[in-house]
Scaffold this active site. Structure first.
Site, short mmCIF file in Angstrom:
data_model
loop_
_atom_site.label_atom_id
_atom_site.label_comp_id
_atom_site.label_asym_id
_atom_site.label_seq_id
_atom_site.Cartn_x
_atom_site.Cartn_y
_atom_site.Cartn_z
N ASP A 203 0.86 -1.18 0.00
CA ASP A 203 0.00 0.00 0.00
C ASP A 203 0.90 1.23 0.00
OD1 ASP A 203 0.96 0.37 2.56
OD2 ASP A 203 -0.92 -0.09 3.56
N ASP B 185 -7.36 -7.57 1.89
CA ASP B 185 -6.34 -7.71 2.93
C ASP B 185 -6.92 -7.18 4.23
OD1 ASP B 185 -4.78 -4.99 3.98
OD2 ASP B 185 -5.86 -4.73 2.09
#
Length: 376
Positions: A92, A271
């Site tokens: 990310d 996730d």
């Protein structure tokens, strides 16, 4: 990266697909265990491969930037070599961590100034610098730098933030064209849809992100405290707009039921820290509901952790033994619980895929949702 859409459920938008990168195949729907600081907490890489067996894990740009820092990762040859992981990695962009540091950061058009949670030192993230950091980390899939708004969020702020995220996206794309990959394999860039829980903003953002033409797309700014119904409503809007021929990643989600319902809406990738964090606190997910293994009721229960016999460790442990380990504060208890929960999440998405391919997903999903709401 290549995405092959293999089958779509007749009664929902649930999809089974296949993502292919230079580090291998990712079968979707997929759950990505979170390896924030170059480790899935409490799990050896050998166990991760042999027992949980994910096609891809997630790393965190913010945390890796602060520790071990980019010079170490560059010397190591990237995160794959540093942590001895030869499968896929997604990073990310740090946008969520910047959001969570609301008391210690300042957002401007140029980027974000923030204070390290480790030593209080000040740092600056811009769309360009975050792309540089993710090039150095070397993940297979990298994310645009965005602003994650809180919930609830004022409409006018959500709109300003969304447009800033779009401008930052353009800067990310422009910079990546000037900054090649570092380690001889391809990296794939995903932009992120924002817009809080406002239908018109989510629609605008999804259209902007779709028009960016990336090989995959992400949905951010959800699972930040909003009711599940609002999450599903926003995901439904966005998945109706994002290209069907590209994978869709819903960031930071979530509970087993969140995952199942969002698979039904057309999401391919997930996730969340929940399976590992809950495991360390003694909360276990099973095919019939959740268990608090610390409860006295399990002290003399010598049956397997999952009543249906699903197991993801070499030797099956009883509820009584695992409760004993937690009561004795033995680290092995947290380790077994973590492997169990991650194994359950991987089983859940792989069984969802099997049901999609078999044409039985919706009926199976509805039954699982009822079970997952039970406390055993």
């Amino acid at each position: 990266m290549k995405f092959d859409l293999l089958h779509t459920d007749a009664q929902s938008r649930a999809r089974a697909g296949k993502i292919t990168t230079d580090h291998g195949v990712i079968e979707t729907p997929i759950f990505m265990p979170v390896g924030t600081v170059a480790t899935v907490k409490g799990v050896h890489q050998r166990e991760l491969k042999q027992e949980i067996n994910p096609d891809i894990i997630l790393g965190n740009t913010y945390h890796l930037y602060l520790r071990p820092k980019m010079d170490i990762l560059k010397q190591a040859g990237g995160l794959h070599k540093f942590m001895n992981w030869d499968r896929n990695i997604l990073t990310d962009s740090g946008g969520f961590q910047v959001y969570s540091l609301s008391a210690n950061r300042k957002i401007k058009e140029e980027g974000v100034k923030f204070k390290s949670h480790i030593d209080g030192s000040y740092h600056f993230f811009s769309p360009e610098s975050v792309m540089n950091v993710q090039r150095t980390i070397g993940a297979d899939i990298i994310m645009a730098f965005d602003e994650c708004t809180p919930y609830p969020c004022d409409y006018h702020y959500a709109r300003r933030s969304m447009h800033r995220t779009h401008r930052w996206l353009d800067r990310c794309i422009n910079h990546l064209e000037k900054e090649p990959e570092h380690y001889g394999y391809s990296q794939t860039f995903f932009p992120i849809v924002q817009g809080s829980t406002y239908k018109d903003l989510r629609t605008q953002s999804a259209e902007y992100i779709a028009n960016a033409g990336a090989l995959g797309n992400a949905i951010g700014g959800l699972s930040v405290g909003e009711p599940a119904e609002e999450m599903y409503a926003m995901t439904d809007i966005v998945c109706d707009i994002l290209p069907k021929e590209k994978p869709r990643y819903l960031m930071g989600v979530g509970t087993p039921n969140n995952i199942l319902e969002n698979i039904a809406l057309g999401v391919d990738m997930f996730d969340c820290v929940m399976p590992t964090r809950n495991a360390r606190n003694g909360m276990l997910f099973t095919s019939e509901g959740t268990i608090n293994i610390k409860n006295r009721k399990w002290a003399d229960d010598f049956s397997p952790i999952d009543v249906n016999g699903y197991t993801w460790v070499d030797t099956e442990y009883s509820k009584a033994y695992l409760r004993h380990l937690f009561a004795a504060d033995e680290s092995l208890g947290k380790q077994i619980a973590t492997i169990h929960n991650l194994g359950f999440y991987m089983w859940l998405v792989r069984e969802a895929r099997r049901q999609i391919l078999a044409g039985t997903f919706t009926q199976w999903k509805n039954g699982m949702v009822k079970k997952m709401g039970q406390r055993l």
